[in-house]
Write an enzyme that holds these catalytic residues in place. Structure first.
Site, mmCIF file in Angstrom:
data_model
loop_
_atom_site.group_PDB
_atom_site.id
_atom_site.type_symbol
_atom_site.label_atom_id
_atom_site.label_comp_id
_atom_site.label_asym_id
_atom_site.label_seq_id
_atom_site.Cartn_x
_atom_site.Cartn_y
_atom_site.Cartn_z
ATOM 1 N N GLU A 96 -33.402 -11.841 -31.618
ATOM 2 C CA GLU A 96 -34.682 -12.078 -32.583
ATOM 3 C C GLU A 96 -35.460 -12.251 -33.675
ATOM 4 O O GLU A 96 -36.064 -12.965 -34.598
ATOM 5 C CB GLU A 96 -35.653 -11.523 -31.354
ATOM 6 C CG GLU A 96 -35.331 -11.167 -30.487
ATOM 7 C CD GLU A 96 -36.071 -10.528 -29.239
ATOM 8 O OE1 GLU A 96 -36.509 -9.273 -29.633
ATOM 9 O OE2 GLU A 96 -35.853 -10.421 -27.943
ATOM 10 N N VAL A 97 -34.520 -11.390 -34.860
ATOM 11 C CA VAL A 97 -34.926 -11.392 -36.356
ATOM 12 C C VAL A 97 -33.579 -11.867 -36.781
ATOM 13 O O VAL A 97 -32.860 -11.288 -36.569
ATOM 14 C CB VAL A 97 -34.997 -9.362 -36.132
ATOM 15 C CG1 VAL A 97 -34.739 -9.453 -38.177
ATOM 16 C CG2 VAL A 97 -35.506 -9.362 -35.253
ATOM 17 N N HIS A 141 -27.915 -7.777 -37.935
ATOM 18 C CA HIS A 141 -27.644 -5.957 -37.654
ATOM 19 C C HIS A 141 -27.254 -6.135 -36.217
ATOM 20 O O HIS A 141 -26.920 -6.708 -35.976
ATOM 21 C CB HIS A 141 -29.472 -5.846 -36.887
ATOM 22 C CG HIS A 141 -30.010 -6.998 -36.040
ATOM 23 N ND1 HIS A 141 -30.560 -8.096 -36.610
ATOM 24 C CD2 HIS A 141 -30.294 -7.271 -34.813
ATOM 25 C CE1 HIS A 141 -31.081 -8.917 -35.637
ATOM 26 N NE2 HIS A 141 -30.590 -7.793 -34.297
ATOM 27 N N MET A 142 -26.876 -4.995 -36.466
ATOM 28 C CA MET A 142 -25.471 -4.416 -35.812
ATOM 29 C C MET A 142 -26.740 -3.827 -34.893
ATOM 30 O O MET A 142 -26.277 -2.349 -35.706
ATOM 31 C CB MET A 142 -24.379 -4.176 -36.544
ATOM 32 C CG MET A 142 -22.961 -3.353 -35.525
ATOM 33 S SD MET A 142 -22.344 -2.188 -36.148
ATOM 34 C CE MET A 142 -20.691 -3.465 -36.607
ATOM 35 N N HIS A 143 -25.786 -3.869 -33.075
ATOM 36 C CA HIS A 143 -27.187 -2.717 -32.276
ATOM 37 C C HIS A 143 -25.289 -1.943 -31.950
ATOM 38 O O HIS A 143 -24.518 -2.397 -31.750
ATOM 39 C CB HIS A 143 -27.570 -3.331 -30.954
ATOM 40 C CG HIS A 143 -27.902 -4.319 -31.252
ATOM 41 N ND1 HIS A 143 -29.398 -4.657 -31.108
ATOM 42 C CD2 HIS A 143 -27.983 -5.740 -31.754
ATOM 43 C CE1 HIS A 143 -30.339 -5.144 -31.000
ATOM 44 N NE2 HIS A 143 -29.209 -6.223 -31.628
ATOM 45 N N ARG A 182 -33.029 3.597 -35.907
ATOM 46 C CA ARG A 182 -33.678 3.489 -34.308
ATOM 47 C C ARG A 182 -34.463 1.849 -34.200
ATOM 48 O O ARG A 182 -35.158 1.642 -34.532
ATOM 49 C CB ARG A 182 -34.687 4.589 -33.333
ATOM 50 C CG ARG A 182 -33.319 5.566 -33.584
ATOM 51 C CD ARG A 182 -33.349 7.156 -32.651
ATOM 52 N NE ARG A 182 -33.285 8.116 -33.034
ATOM 53 C CZ ARG A 182 -32.032 8.277 -32.680
ATOM 54 N NH1 ARG A 182 -31.344 7.554 -31.606
ATOM 55 N NH2 ARG A 182 -30.948 9.663 -32.853
ATOM 56 N N ILE A 187 -36.832 -0.138 -32.181
ATOM 57 C CA ILE A 187 -38.244 0.264 -31.728
ATOM 58 C C ILE A 187 -38.478 -0.007 -29.839
ATOM 59 O O ILE A 187 -39.208 -0.066 -29.684
ATOM 60 C CB ILE A 187 -38.894 -0.280 -31.883
ATOM 61 C CG1 ILE A 187 -40.571 0.132 -32.480
ATOM 62 C CG2 ILE A 187 -39.097 -2.347 -31.665
ATOM 63 C CD1 ILE A 187 -41.552 -0.648 -32.993
HETATM 64 P P1 5GP Z 1 -32.254 -9.054 -31.918
HETATM 65 O O1 5GP Z 1 -32.611 -9.619 -30.691
HETATM 66 O O2 5GP Z 1 -31.582 -10.149 -32.803
HETATM 67 O O3 5GP Z 1 -30.621 -8.925 -31.620
HETATM 68 O O4 5GP Z 1 -32.389 -8.213 -32.203
HETATM 69 C C1 5GP Z 1 -33.634 -7.310 -32.554
HETATM 70 C C2 5GP Z 1 -34.792 -5.640 -32.601
HETATM 71 O O5 5GP Z 1 -34.861 -5.533 -33.585
HETATM 72 C C3 5GP Z 1 -34.570 -5.323 -31.273
HETATM 73 O O6 5GP Z 1 -34.036 -5.019 -29.947
HETATM 74 C C4 5GP Z 1 -35.880 -5.041 -31.492
HETATM 75 O O7 5GP Z 1 -36.440 -4.877 -30.260
HETATM 76 C C5 5GP Z 1 -36.362 -4.930 -32.569
HETATM 77 N N1 5GP Z 1 -37.119 -4.995 -33.086
HETATM 78 C C6 5GP Z 1 -38.181 -5.912 -33.658
HETATM 79 N N2 5GP Z 1 -39.026 -5.703 -35.082
HETATM 80 C C7 5GP Z 1 -38.171 -4.407 -35.097
HETATM 81 C C8 5GP Z 1 -39.611 -2.946 -35.617
HETATM 82 O O8 5GP Z 1 -40.936 -3.363 -36.420
HETATM 83 N N3 5GP Z 1 -38.598 -1.781 -36.342
HETATM 84 C C9 5GP Z 1 -37.661 -1.153 -35.124
HETATM 85 N N4 5GP Z 1 -37.068 -0.499 -35.383
HETATM 86 N N5 5GP Z 1 -37.110 -1.836 -34.243
HETATM 87 C C10 5GP Z 1 -37.521 -3.603 -33.977
#
Ligand code: 5GP
Length: 116
Positions: free
Chosen positions: A96-97, A101-103, A30, A32
């Site tokens: 951000e990461v 990853h697929m949301h 899930r 965070i």
């Molecule tokens: P992005 O913006 O890169 O597509 O999405 C990164 C997602 O990773 C964000 O929705 C953020 O809330 C989630 N995220 C960042 N750090 C962590 C973590 O340590 N644990 C979990 N479960 N989600 C994280």
């Protein structure tokens, strides 16, 4: 070599995070900071920083993201009403990461696709 992110530590459970799914190719847990009633991240175990770094050899792994999304959507009870799968790339995409990853988001109406 790309630099590891927190997601690699979650995959290896060095940072204990309840996993919804894990196999030899992908891991799901899930988000965070959920943006909807249901918000799950499905990620390749292999570190691929962005979609720009995807290779042909990753096709099996990337396909697995979809079969796991389908399975988890059913388990979450959101498959019939529907959901959204999102992958962000780089700055304009809001990534951000830097471990692709697929949301999987759903559990409520999600509105328009983009809110620019
Ligand atoms: P992005 O913006 O890169 O597509 O999405 C990164 C997602 O990773 C964000 O929705 C953020 O809330 C989630 N995220 C960042 N750090 C962590 C973590 O340590 N644990 C979990 N479960 N989600 C994280």
């Amino acid at each position: 070599m790309a630099e590891e992110t927190i997601f690699s530590k979650i995959i290896r459970q060095e940072i204990p995070t309840p996993l919804l799914y894990q196999d030899e190719l992908v891991t799901a847990f899930r988000d965070i900071s959920p943006q909807a009633e249901s918000h799950i991240l499905i990620i390749p175990n292999k570190l691929i920083p962005t979609v720009n770094d995807v290779e042909e050899e990753d096709e099996l792994t990337l396909g697995r993201l979809f079969t796991v999304a389908k399975k988890l959507a059913k388990e979450e009870g959101i498959a019939e009403d529907g959901y959204r799968l999102i992958m962000n790339c780089n700055q304009h995409g809001g990534q951000e990461v830097y471990h692709i990853h697929m949301h999987l988001v759903g559990g409520q109406p999600l509105g328009k696709m983009l809110n620019i």
